[in-house]
Design an enzyme around this catalytic site. Sequence first.
Site, PDB file in Angstrom:
ATOM      1  N   TRP A 100     -48.678   8.768 -13.986  1.00 22.22           N
ATOM      2  CA  TRP A 100     -48.386  10.109 -13.462  1.00 22.22           C
ATOM      3  C   TRP A 100     -49.424  11.089 -14.021  1.00 22.22           C
ATOM      4  CZ3 TRP A 100     -44.765  13.998 -16.035  1.00 22.22           C
ATOM      5  CH2 TRP A 100     -44.517  15.091 -15.186  1.00 22.22           C
TER       6      TRP A 100
ATOM      7  N   ASP B 143     -40.515   6.436 -20.122  1.00 22.36           N
ATOM      8  CA  ASP B 143     -40.299   7.579 -19.232  1.00 22.36           C
ATOM      9  C   ASP B 143     -39.383   7.091 -18.121  1.00 22.36           C
ATOM     10  OD1 ASP B 143     -40.315   9.777 -17.650  1.00 22.36           O
ATOM     11  OD2 ASP B 143     -42.495   9.885 -17.374  1.00 22.36           O
TER      12      ASP B 143
ATOM     13  N   LYS C 196     -34.714  13.564  -9.815  1.00 23.68           N
ATOM     14  CA  LYS C 196     -34.647  12.758  -8.590  1.00 23.68           C
ATOM     15  C   LYS C 196     -33.253  12.199  -8.371  1.00 23.68           C
ATOM     16  CE  LYS C 196     -39.129  12.780  -9.492  1.00 23.68           C
ATOM     17  NZ  LYS C 196     -40.187  13.491  -8.903  1.00 23.68           N
TER      18      LYS C 196
END
Length: 458
Positions: A187, A268, A304
């Site tokens: 990311w 993560d 999300k």
Amino acid sequence: MRPPITVPSFSNYSSSSYSSPSCDRRLSTLVRHLLPMDSHGDSVSASPTSAFQADSVFAHVVRAPEDPILGVTVAYNKDPSPVKLNLGVGAYRTEEGKPLVLNVVRRVEEQLVNDRSRNKEYLPIVGLADFNKLSAKLIFGANSPVIQENRVTTVQSLSGTGALRVGGEFLARHYHQRTIYLPQPTWGNHPKIFTLAGLSVKTYRYYAPATRGLDFQGLLEDLGSAPSGSVVLLHACAHNPTGVDPTPEQWEQIRQLIRSKALLPFFDSAYQGFASGSLDADAHSVRIFAADGGELLLAQSYAKNMGMYGERVGALSVVCKSADVASKVESQLKLVIRPMYSSPPIHGASIVAAILKDRDLFHEWTVELKGMADRIITMRQQLLDALRARGTPGDWSHIIKQIGMFTFTGLNAEQVSFMNKEYHIYMTSDGRISMAGLSSKTVPHLADAIHAAVTRVV
Ligand code: LMR
């Protein structure tokens, strides 16, 4: 050059509100603060070289480029085309292309708004206690030894980004190794977060462009040669941007390697439940590390999986060898957080805690979560079918093999730019598309664009 500023003469003010002696004194104090003084302390009139006249003290500041991910939305918003399609940022959209607020979130939010006993006092530095406990339970599992033995400290954070930042800064202050290894690619925000936190960033091989899958051999070699004690960033599931995850067997080998070399895993977890549709399946990687008695850090996000994007709800957990160490670590996390943002916001965390706490609400959430995950999986199949129907050159089976929010298409920067100019499709320049932004209605448009890009732009 701007016109000179005229400094008002206070003798012009004749209104009674300015005529009292105390008011005169206040005015002259103000004048002394605003105007340059001569050597006797008397005001002098503003000269053309005074601070008022000069260019901005920020005149040298150069314009920064837009963020590679969030900047895609900025460009999309400026495009007047009716066929434009935003597949840049990882944010879920409905079949109608609209953002989704989960029903369970709306219901809880209404309950909270109508509960007159609630207030908006500051949360403690570490956040909402219930939220922290329930978040740890969600990712580690209710029966996890790290919870039962109180070996984990969990603090509320400003979504996953905030958890990574606080965790990174804690490591920079208190851990003996300052190097963190990130998967290549990862990311786009990861390297910036950890560098600013004070760590030195290196990478390990992760993605094999030839197979559009995992470079498992490269990963093992790079982590195998990392200095003992290095921190290793692992995406718990639904790797961003590639959508490529290790298998459970590969995870086990990664775990053994990490533990044998005394590397420190920092997970993560931004997509728990969003990848497979199952909260437990998506926590597998984290749980095998938590079960072996070793230490780890974990950043969690509800952006999300609960659609809480803008509420910035997340958590940082640090699993330690003993309850005593965990409580000392928590005391130091507070010293990182307090001067950074003092304490976290109350609203989003209260919603999440209410959902995690109540059996029925929790169940309702899992059904809605599975609905989102399933719709993304359907989009993968539809896009693959559409490309095959068009006879688009290349093997596109990676679209259904990859998992989670993103497909790493393999399209190059020129092809991405072509699709943007000719088809008004917005995606990151590395060829990542957010499957969650696609719908049955827009699949044909995207398939046409990909077909044109691979046949016309080499
Ligand atoms: C993404 O990768 O699109 C998301 O994680 C959103 C973000 O903040 O970059």
